[in-house]
Structure formats: structure tokens, C-alpha cells
Motif scaffolding. Sequence first.
Motif, PDB file in Angstrom:
ATOM      1  N   TYR A 265      17.964  36.107 -37.768  1.00 36.61           N
ATOM      2  CA  TYR A 265      17.287  36.217 -39.055  1.00 36.61           C
ATOM      3  C   TYR A 265      16.582  37.567 -39.077  1.00 36.61           C
ATOM      4  O   TYR A 265      15.958  37.959 -38.098  1.00 36.61           O
ATOM      5  CB  TYR A 265      16.249  35.102 -39.238  1.00 36.61           C
ATOM      6  N   TYR A 266      16.656  38.280 -40.185  1.00 37.08           N
ATOM      7  CA  TYR A 266      15.965  39.557 -40.306  1.00 37.08           C
ATOM      8  C   TYR A 266      14.478  39.327 -40.599  1.00 37.08           C
ATOM      9  O   TYR A 266      14.103  38.420 -41.345  1.00 37.08           O
ATOM     10  CB  TYR A 266      16.569  40.388 -41.437  1.00 37.08           C
ATOM     11  N   GLY A 267      13.635  40.179 -40.044  1.00 40.80           N
ATOM     12  CA  GLY A 267      12.201  40.118 -40.294  1.00 40.80           C
ATOM     13  C   GLY A 267      11.495  39.138 -39.384  1.00 40.80           C
ATOM     14  O   GLY A 267      12.034  38.679 -38.381  1.00 40.80           O
ATOM     15  N   ARG A 268      10.264  38.820 -39.739  1.00 40.02           N
ATOM     16  CA  ARG A 268       9.446  37.911 -38.943  1.00 40.02           C
ATOM     17  C   ARG A 268       9.053  36.704 -39.797  1.00 40.02           C
ATOM     18  O   ARG A 268       8.898  36.819 -41.024  1.00 40.02           O
ATOM     19  CB  ARG A 268       8.191  38.616 -38.425  1.00 40.02           C
ATOM     20  N   TYR A 269       8.887  35.574 -39.128  1.00 30.66           N
ATOM     21  CA  TYR A 269       8.511  34.343 -39.830  1.00 30.66           C
ATOM     22  C   TYR A 269       6.997  34.220 -39.804  1.00 30.66           C
ATOM     23  O   TYR A 269       6.363  34.321 -38.751  1.00 30.66           O
ATOM     24  CB  TYR A 269       9.143  33.140 -39.151  1.00 30.66           C
ATOM     25  N   GLU A 270       6.403  33.986 -40.978  1.00 29.28           N
ATOM     26  CA  GLU A 270       4.948  33.915 -41.049  1.00 29.28           C
ATOM     27  C   GLU A 270       4.540  33.024 -42.211  1.00 29.28           C
ATOM     28  O   GLU A 270       4.970  33.225 -43.350  1.00 29.28           O
ATOM     29  CB  GLU A 270       4.372  35.326 -41.246  1.00 29.28           C
ATOM     30  N   ALA A 271       3.717  32.036 -41.923  1.00 22.28           N
ATOM     31  CA  ALA A 271       3.146  31.154 -42.951  1.00 22.28           C
ATOM     32  C   ALA A 271       4.213  30.583 -43.871  1.00 22.28           C
ATOM     33  O   ALA A 271       4.063  30.543 -45.095  1.00 22.28           O
ATOM     34  CB  ALA A 271       2.087  31.896 -43.763  1.00 22.28           C
TER      35      ALA A 271
ATOM     36  N   GLY B 283       7.277  31.665 -44.505  1.00 19.43           N
ATOM     37  CA  GLY B 283       8.207  32.580 -45.164  1.00 19.43           C
ATOM     38  C   GLY B 283       8.631  33.706 -44.245  1.00 19.43           C
ATOM     39  O   GLY B 283       8.027  33.957 -43.196  1.00 19.43           O
ATOM     40  N   TRP B 284       9.690  34.397 -44.643  1.00 21.46           N
ATOM     41  CA  TRP B 284      10.224  35.526 -43.875  1.00 21.46           C
ATOM     42  C   TRP B 284       9.681  36.818 -44.455  1.00 21.46           C
ATOM     43  O   TRP B 284       9.820  37.094 -45.641  1.00 21.46           O
ATOM     44  CB  TRP B 284      11.750  35.518 -43.900  1.00 21.46           C
ATOM     45  N   LYS B 285       9.050  37.615 -43.582  1.00 21.39           N
ATOM     46  CA  LYS B 285       8.436  38.868 -43.988  1.00 21.39           C
ATOM     47  C   LYS B 285       9.331  40.047 -43.580  1.00 21.39           C
ATOM     48  O   LYS B 285       9.891  40.051 -42.488  1.00 21.39           O
ATOM     49  CB  LYS B 285       7.047  39.030 -43.341  1.00 21.39           C
ATOM     50  N   ASP B 286       9.398  41.046 -44.449  1.00 23.67           N
ATOM     51  CA  ASP B 286      10.103  42.311 -44.186  1.00 23.67           C
ATOM     52  C   ASP B 286      11.606  42.140 -44.044  1.00 23.67           C
ATOM     53  O   ASP B 286      12.292  43.053 -43.563  1.00 23.67           O
ATOM     54  CB  ASP B 286       9.557  43.007 -42.921  1.00 23.67           C
ATOM     55  N   ALA B 287      12.152  40.999 -44.435  1.00 19.86           N
ATOM     56  CA  ALA B 287      13.593  40.786 -44.271  1.00 19.86           C
ATOM     57  C   ALA B 287      14.397  41.781 -45.105  1.00 19.86           C
ATOM     58  O   ALA B 287      15.407  42.324 -44.635  1.00 19.86           O
ATOM     59  CB  ALA B 287      13.956  39.354 -44.650  1.00 19.86           C
TER      60      ALA B 287
END
Length: 490
Positions: free
Chosen positions: A303-309, A311-315
Amino acid sequence: MMRRIGTLMWVMAISAAAIGAEAGTGADAKPESPWKQINPAPFKVTADLAGNYESTEMWPVGVHLDEWNTTTLHVVTGIPQGTAVHKGDNLIRFDTTDLDRIITDTKMNQQVTSANIAALREDVRLSEISLPLEQKGAKDDLDRAKADYASYLKVDRAATQREAEQNLKQAQHTLAYAQEELNQLKKMYDADDLTEETEEIILKRQQWAVEAASFGLDRVALQTERTLNVILPRRDEDWKDRLKDTEVALDRSQTLSPLTLSQKKITLAKMQQDYDRSVAVLERLMRDRANLYVNAPADGVVYYGRYEAGGWKDAAAVAANMRLDGGFRPNVTLVTIVDNQKLRVHASAPEKMLYRVSPKMIGWATPAGLPDAAQRVTVESVDPVSVTPGQYEVTLKLEGPAPMVNASMTCNIRLTSFSDDKALTVPLSALNLDDPLSPRLQVRGEKDSVITRPVKIGWRTDTQAQIVEGLKAGEWVRTRFDAAAKENAG
């Protein structure tokens, strides 16, 4: 008996009025009764939340660099999102040209520094050996110079002076003797009968002797004057200078030489420290170079980006730059490896609904795109602090595997907060909540009287409230609290 008959007639009248209200239309309709009899009935409180599936096993992957200070890392190859990978598979490879050059230069500098350290260390070792010898030699030289100077003043100088003076006297005596002999010869030759030729030869030879003695005297006089006025004073100065030089040499060996040795040691320590730091820097550069080949830390899906709260951030930004010559900043999460076989549900509960959501509550999670794939869930935790104002993070456990969904899907959640098949509930409009800590409602008393009674509220919905104290089954309750109603204490 008359009271019971009156009550029965009142109930029948209300019932008839209610039936008439339901049957009548238009102008014939009768007003709805303000009273309602409260009997045990099923009552359920639910919480509807929007959620998403997330993995319990996720591995954020980025490029962590300790030493290689760069604002942008240029991509050579990057893996597409959604790719299933195994542990060790390459995810991203970055351009290492500049870093390789720095590593090569650092290695060469270390070789030069290492050779310089070895040479200086040997110099320090030899200096430590030679310094005591140097100091002893300088002290011996000074002692000898002092002794020689004293001997010069006491013996050599006086002897030279006496010799010069004696040579002058000797030359004077020689001249005087030759002159006297010449004078005697003249007298003698004037008195005898020698021939004039022989006389002239002897006199002439003696005359030459006088002239030679006179010349010798002049030479000795000049030499004596030079010895006394030039040579000896110069020797005096030379001896003083030699003595001063040996004193300075001793002072230098006792003060400056130790400082020079100390300076060499400090320089050696600094060079060694710089070398050690360079070694540490090279180790970090080598680790950084290895980190520029980003590999999967575990089996899973990219998965692209980081998982936070939830949702996926910066994907989107990662997707845009995951190409040849694309750029990323170091020390940030670029991709996340997700195990889609180990899922749970993440949701966000509005603050006004927190009382309906607590650990161990059960319910259902229905995938937004798969309405027939609902699955039982249990609340595991509710964050005590809101990250987003007014919203609290909720984690729910799936009861059993979820083969039809993955970590990128959303779902609708319905939790059963409370359920009772025999609850006494009243409309919220029946309650007077002017004092939230002492709610009240109105019940019908004898002879159509109105009694305002304090009650204790249990669970509530947007329209109903459970009464746990202050109300009995079968009692009639005014459905809209009327503060102006004439009351009869009861």
C-alpha cells in the motif's frame, strides 16, 4: 366502589377518544390524548458508525538515513501498489551514484589519515625516548661550557695575553741586541786595521739584522696589539655567546621540547579522533547505502503511504513519484506492507454518541460494497482522548475471518448498546430536564389529578428514555410535560 367506576369510565373515555382520533379525518378528527399508559416493552439502543477495515499486522517502510544528508532520493525502480510480496522482495531502489562517490572518497581519506597517524605515532614514540637524552645532553653541554669558560678566563686568556706581551718584549730585545751589536762593530772597526771591504760586509750584514729585528718588532707589536685589543675581546664574546647558547639549548629542551611533544600527542589524539569519527561516518554511509535498496520486511500487500487514524496518508504523492527519477524525502514512510488476512475494524464515534459505545459491546459490520457479507464485531477499545475534535477512535474485533474484504474497504457498523425486552420507556417530551440531575415526569393520580414525580433515567434514544426508578408498569404518563398543569402532590 364509586372511585373505581369513575376511573374505569375515565379510561374508557380516553380509549374511545384515541379510537376516534385514529378513525376520524378532517374536521371530524379528535385531538390526540396527552396521556399514555406505560407497560413493559422491548427497548433497544443502537449506535451506527462509519468504519473501515484495517490490518492488525502492518509494516511501515521508508528510507531511514543516518548520515547521507540529501533533500531528495531519486527512484530507479518502484513496485506498483497492490502487489503481493514476500519478505525480502525489493520494493524501491534509489540512485546511489553520489553516495558511492562519497564512500570511495571517505575510504581513500581514511587510508591517508591512517598512514599519517602511524608516522606521527612513531615520531611521538621516538620523541619520548629522545627527550630525556636531549635534556641530559643540553645540561652536560652547559656544564662543560661553564667549566671551559672558567678555564679560559683563568688559564687560556691570561696565557695568551702573557705570550703576546712576551713576544713583544722578545722582539724589542732582539732589536736592541742587534742594534747594540751594530754599534759595537762600528766602534771595533773604527779601532782596528781591517780592510774596508770586509768591514763593510760585516757592518752591512749587521745592519740588515737590525732592520730585520726592527721589522720583526713592528710585526710583533701589531700582532700583540691585535691579540690584546681584538682577538681576546672577540674570544671573550664568543665564550659568552657559547655559554648563552648552551643555556638557551637547555631551556629549550626543558620547556619547548616537552611542549612540542605534547603538541604532537594532542595532534595525534585529534587525528585519531577524526579517524574514528570517519570510521563511524563510513559505517553509517554504508548502512545508508544498504537502506537505499528498500526490501519488504514481511509477506503482504503493498500500500502506498502510511496508515493513520483510519486512513492512508500521502498515498497520492507516493503514487505520483514512484517512477524513474521520481523523488522522495528520506526518513518518511513511503509504503506499508499489509497482511490482509488479519483484519479488524476501525471507526470514529461522535462525542455525543460516546455513551452508546464502550468495550465488549457487540454488533455487526457490513462492507459498503458487500451488503450480504455482514460480520459480527466486538468493541475492543475506545480512545479516551480525541485526535480529531469531537471524534473518538474505536477499534472493533472481527468474529472470524473476513475473506471477502481487505484493508482498503469501508463498512457500516451497528452496535447494540442496550437491549431489554421488558423496559419501561417514555417519550423524551414527557420529561422535564430543566435540572438534568433531577429529571421529572407527570403521572395521573386519583380523580384525574396530575402528579409530578422525580425519576431516574437509564438508557435513551433520540426519542425515548428508559425509566429505571420512579415509575411502575401500568401507570399513565403525560406525553408532554406541562409545567402549567394544576398539580396534586402524590
